[in-house]
Write a protein that holds these residues in place. Structure first.
Motif, PDB file in Angstrom:
ATOM      1  N   ALA B  14       0.844  -1.196   0.000  1.00 14.02           N
ATOM      2  CA  ALA B  14       0.000   0.000   0.000  1.00 14.02           C
ATOM      3  C   ALA B  14       0.882   1.249   0.000  1.00 14.02           C
ATOM      4  CB  ALA B  14      -0.913  -0.006   1.223  1.00 14.02           C
ATOM      5  N   GLU B  15       0.390   2.262  -0.680  1.00 11.37           N
ATOM      6  CA  GLU B  15       1.119   3.529  -0.721  1.00 11.37           C
ATOM      7  C   GLU B  15       1.360   4.044   0.698  1.00 11.37           C
ATOM      8  OE1 GLU B  15      -1.009   6.669  -2.646  1.00 11.37           O
ATOM      9  OE2 GLU B  15       0.827   7.732  -3.225  1.00 11.37           O
ATOM     10  N   GLY B  16       2.589   4.504   0.947  1.00 13.93           N
ATOM     11  CA  GLY B  16       2.936   5.018   2.261  1.00 13.93           C
ATOM     12  C   GLY B  16       3.532   3.983   3.186  1.00 13.93           C
ATOM     13  N   ASN B  17       3.328   2.709   2.866  1.00 11.24           N
ATOM     14  CA  ASN B  17       3.903   1.641   3.683  1.00 11.24           C
ATOM     15  C   ASN B  17       5.342   1.363   3.264  1.00 11.24           C
ATOM     16  OD1 ASN B  17       1.536   1.427   5.042  1.00 11.24           O
ATOM     17  ND2 ASN B  17       1.056  -0.669   4.389  1.00 11.24           N
ATOM     18  N   PRO B  18       6.136   0.766   4.158  1.00 14.80           N
ATOM     19  CA  PRO B  18       7.490   0.384   3.758  1.00 14.80           C
ATOM     20  C   PRO B  18       7.449  -0.805   2.794  1.00 14.80           C
ATOM     21  CG  PRO B  18       7.031  -0.338   6.004  1.00 14.80           C
ATOM     22  CD  PRO B  18       5.869   0.510   5.579  1.00 14.80           C
ATOM     23  N   LYS B  77      14.983  -1.795  -0.153  1.00 16.47           N
ATOM     24  CA  LYS B  77      13.985  -1.279   0.771  1.00 16.47           C
ATOM     25  C   LYS B  77      13.695   0.185   0.481  1.00 16.47           C
ATOM     26  CE  LYS B  77      15.465  -4.421   4.434  1.00 16.47           C
ATOM     27  NZ  LYS B  77      15.760  -4.605   5.869  1.00 16.47           N
ATOM     28  N   LYS B  78      12.511   0.573   0.948  1.00 14.03           N
ATOM     29  CA  LYS B  78      12.140   1.987   0.914  1.00 14.03           C
ATOM     30  C   LYS B  78      11.167   2.218   2.065  1.00 14.03           C
ATOM     31  CE  LYS B  78      10.617   5.714  -2.108  1.00 14.03           C
ATOM     32  NZ  LYS B  78      10.174   6.125  -3.459  1.00 14.03           N
ATOM     33  N   PRO B  79      11.371   3.274   2.857  1.00 17.05           N
ATOM     34  CA  PRO B  79      10.540   3.473   4.050  1.00 17.05           C
ATOM     35  C   PRO B  79       9.067   3.760   3.744  1.00 17.05           C
ATOM     36  CG  PRO B  79      12.566   4.751   4.174  1.00 17.05           C
ATOM     37  CD  PRO B  79      12.477   4.235   2.770  1.00 17.05           C
ATOM     38  N   SER B  80       8.804   4.443   2.629  1.00 14.75           N
ATOM     39  CA  SER B  80       7.435   4.832   2.316  1.00 14.75           C
ATOM     40  C   SER B  80       7.228   4.729   0.807  1.00 14.75           C
ATOM     41  CB  SER B  80       7.175   6.262   2.809  1.00 14.75           C
ATOM     42  OG  SER B  80       5.873   6.685   2.477  1.00 14.75           O
ATOM     43  N   ALA B  81       6.419   3.774   0.396  1.00 16.15           N
ATOM     44  CA  ALA B  81       6.253   3.505  -1.035  1.00 16.15           C
ATOM     45  C   ALA B  81       5.366   4.548  -1.711  1.00 16.15           C
ATOM     46  CB  ALA B  81       5.654   2.119  -1.232  1.00 16.15           C
ATOM     47  N   LEU B  82       5.694   4.844  -2.961  1.00 22.87           N
ATOM     48  CA  LEU B  82       4.897   5.726  -3.805  1.00 22.87           C
ATOM     49  C   LEU B  82       4.294   4.915  -4.950  1.00 22.87           C
ATOM     50  CD1 LEU B  82       7.445   8.678  -4.164  1.00 22.87           C
ATOM     51  CD2 LEU B  82       5.498   8.562  -2.595  1.00 22.87           C
ATOM     52  N   SER B  86       5.951   1.730  -8.694  1.00 23.09           N
ATOM     53  CA  SER B  86       5.493   0.500  -9.356  1.00 23.09           C
ATOM     54  C   SER B  86       6.306   0.255 -10.618  1.00 23.09           C
ATOM     55  CB  SER B  86       4.009   0.612  -9.705  1.00 23.09           C
ATOM     56  OG  SER B  86       3.224   0.752  -8.544  1.00 23.09           O
ATOM     57  N   ALA B  87       6.971  -0.869 -10.667  1.00 17.72           N
ATOM     58  CA  ALA B  87       7.887  -1.185 -11.773  1.00 17.72           C
ATOM     59  C   ALA B  87       8.418  -2.589 -11.566  1.00 17.72           C
ATOM     60  CB  ALA B  87       9.032  -0.177 -11.820  1.00 17.72           C
ATOM     61  N   LEU B  88       9.318  -2.979 -12.453  1.00 19.17           N
ATOM     62  CA  LEU B  88       9.990  -4.278 -12.377  1.00 19.17           C
ATOM     63  C   LEU B  88      11.398  -4.044 -11.845  1.00 19.17           C
ATOM     64  CD1 LEU B  88       9.551  -7.257 -13.084  1.00 19.17           C
ATOM     65  CD2 LEU B  88      10.285  -6.733 -15.416  1.00 19.17           C
ATOM     66  N   TYR B  89      11.760  -4.761 -10.795  1.00 17.34           N
ATOM     67  CA  TYR B  89      13.038  -4.553 -10.138  1.00 17.34           C
ATOM     68  C   TYR B  89      13.923  -5.780 -10.316  1.00 17.34           C
ATOM     69  CZ  TYR B  89      11.067  -0.398  -8.068  1.00 17.34           C
ATOM     70  OH  TYR B  89      10.500   0.847  -7.908  1.00 17.34           O
ATOM     71  N   PHE B  90      15.173  -5.517 -10.679  1.00 14.78           N
ATOM     72  CA  PHE B  90      16.128  -6.592 -10.914  1.00 14.78           C
ATOM     73  C   PHE B  90      17.326  -6.441  -9.990  1.00 14.78           C
ATOM     74  CE2 PHE B  90      14.469  -8.723 -14.592  1.00 14.78           C
ATOM     75  CZ  PHE B  90      13.717  -7.762 -15.256  1.00 14.78           C
ATOM     76  N   CYS B  91      17.675  -7.534  -9.342  1.00 13.07           N
ATOM     77  CA  CYS B  91      18.910  -7.633  -8.588  1.00 13.07           C
ATOM     78  C   CYS B  91      19.963  -8.234  -9.512  1.00 13.07           C
ATOM     79  CB  CYS B  91      18.680  -8.529  -7.367  1.00 13.07           C
ATOM     80  SG  CYS B  91      20.084  -8.727  -6.264  1.00 13.07           S
ATOM     81  N   ALA B  92      21.213  -7.812  -9.378  1.00 16.52           N
ATOM     82  CA  ALA B  92      22.268  -8.334 -10.241  1.00 16.52           C
ATOM     83  C   ALA B  92      23.570  -8.432  -9.470  1.00 16.52           C
ATOM     84  CB  ALA B  92      22.453  -7.448 -11.471  1.00 16.52           C
ATOM     85  N   VAL B  93      24.410  -9.353  -9.928  1.00 23.53           N
ATOM     86  CA  VAL B  93      25.721  -9.519  -9.329  1.00 23.53           C
ATOM     87  C   VAL B  93      26.780  -9.354 -10.399  1.00 23.53           C
ATOM     88  CG1 VAL B  93      25.598 -12.033  -9.596  1.00 23.53           C
ATOM     89  CG2 VAL B  93      27.174 -11.052  -7.953  1.00 23.53           C
ATOM     90  N   GLY B  94      27.854  -8.676 -10.070  1.00 19.64           N
ATOM     91  CA  GLY B  94      28.961  -8.536 -11.000  1.00 19.64           C
ATOM     92  C   GLY B  94      29.580  -9.891 -11.242  1.00 19.64           C
ATOM     93  N   LEU B 108       6.864  -4.936  -8.639  1.00 22.56           N
ATOM     94  CA  LEU B 108       6.338  -4.210  -7.482  1.00 22.56           C
ATOM     95  C   LEU B 108       5.116  -3.405  -7.904  1.00 22.56           C
ATOM     96  CD1 LEU B 108       6.617  -3.083  -4.545  1.00 22.56           C
ATOM     97  CD2 LEU B 108       8.002  -1.249  -5.536  1.00 22.56           C
ATOM     98  N   THR B 109       4.046  -3.598  -7.177  1.00 25.59           N
ATOM     99  CA  THR B 109       2.837  -2.805  -7.393  1.00 25.59           C
ATOM    100  C   THR B 109       2.512  -2.070  -6.103  1.00 25.59           C
ATOM    101  OG1 THR B 109       1.988  -4.373  -9.027  1.00 25.59           O
ATOM    102  CG2 THR B 109       0.406  -2.843  -8.024  1.00 25.59           C
ATOM    103  N   VAL B 110       2.454  -0.756  -6.190  1.00 27.44           N
ATOM    104  CA  VAL B 110       2.086   0.064  -5.040  1.00 27.44           C
ATOM    105  C   VAL B 110       0.638   0.494  -5.226  1.00 27.44           C
ATOM    106  CG1 VAL B 110       2.608   2.112  -3.687  1.00 27.44           C
ATOM    107  CG2 VAL B 110       4.455   0.842  -4.797  1.00 27.44           C
ATOM    108  N   ILE B 111      -0.175   0.121  -4.260  1.00 24.98           N
ATOM    109  CA  ILE B 111      -1.620   0.323  -4.366  1.00 24.98           C
ATOM    110  C   ILE B 111      -2.007   1.634  -3.702  1.00 24.98           C
ATOM    111  CG2 ILE B 111      -3.863  -0.675  -3.783  1.00 24.98           C
ATOM    112  CD1 ILE B 111      -2.235  -3.391  -3.579  1.00 24.98           C
ATOM    113  N   PRO B 112      -2.709   2.503  -4.429  1.00 27.83           N
ATOM    114  CA  PRO B 112      -3.071   3.813  -3.847  1.00 27.83           C
ATOM    115  C   PRO B 112      -4.005   3.665  -2.663  1.00 27.83           C
ATOM    116  CG  PRO B 112      -3.426   3.768  -6.229  1.00 27.83           C
ATOM    117  CD  PRO B 112      -3.120   2.368  -5.810  1.00 27.83           C
TER     118      PRO B 112
END
Lengths: 116, 112
Positions: B14-18, B77-82, B86-94, B108-112
């Motif tokens: 939810a928007e505003g949540n971590p 992480k993010k303390p307060s979601a906007l 909302s997007a696709l997040y990729f972790c990567a290693v060198g 990630l989907t952030v719900i208003p």
């Protein structure tokens, strides 16, 4: 330009045809990479150029795939005798030289290839 | 050999949540870890990286990630979601000297 530029943004071709995808990296970036992203997957490494030479082509899936960077700037990814399994988004990225594994990559928006 | 695992295909918050997007890795030698974000019809954008030093890394758009060597994790992480997060997040290693090895991504989907 300010960012990595890729053309075409979309390419639809028929099985067996030849395709070229172009990448124009950020000015001054000597390292250039090609990745392939299939639906629902993360980007997969194809090839890396340092300057004009392909320093690592271990990710190219077979000999139908080839890439060049003749003047150390623009690169072209070439796919011969395309197959339906080649359908994916082909991503190009560039980075500054000398950062090794800590380098930050700057990606283009990709070229979406669809093989019918 | 190196590998990256993103155990969640989808995270809703939810928007505003971590928010937390999980990533674990396996590498030989010192890990070089990255987070990238992909917005619809846009290229991958660099968010942050861990090379050495402080385990808490701060990056773009208010995101941060914590490197945990004992758990071989690098959660975003993010303390307060906007909603705009909302997007696709990729972790990567060198990987090796020349490229990045990416995970399969987390939407990630952030719900208003």
């Amino acid at each position: 330009g300010a960012g990595v530029s890729q053309t075409p943004s979309n390419k639809v071709t028929e099985k067996g045809k030849y395709v070229e995808l172009r990448c124009d990296p950020i000015s001054g970036h000597t390292a250039l990479y090609w990745y392939r992203q299939s639906l629902g997957q993360g980007p997969e490494f194809l090839i890396y150029f340092q300057g004009t030479g392909a320093a690592d082509d271990s990710g190219l899936p077979n000999d139908r795939f080839f890439a060049v960077r003749p003047e150390g700037s623009v690169s072209t990814l070439k796919i011969q005798r395309t197959e339906r399994g080649d359908s994916a988004v082909y991503l190009c990225a560039s980075s500054l030289m000398g950062q090794g594994r800590s380098r930050e990559l700057f990606f283009g928006e990709g070229s979406r290839l669809t093989v019918l | 050999a190196q590998s990256v695992a993103q155990p969640e295909d989808q995270v809703n918050v939810a928007e505003g949540n971590p928010l937390t997007v999980k990533c674990t890795y396996s590498v030989s030698g010192n890990p070089y870890l990255f987070w990238y974000v992909q917005y619809p019809n846009r290229g991958l954008q660099f968010l942050l990286k861990y090379i050495t030093g402080d385990n808490l890394v701060k990056g773009s758009y208010g995101f941060e990630a914590e490197f945990n060597k004992s758990q071989t994790s690098f959660h975003l992480k993010k303390p307060s979601a906007l909603v705009s997060d909302s997007a696709l997040y990729f972790c990567a290693v060198g990987a090796g000297a020349n490229n990045l090895f990416f995970g399969t991504g987390t939407r990630l989907t952030v719900i208003p």
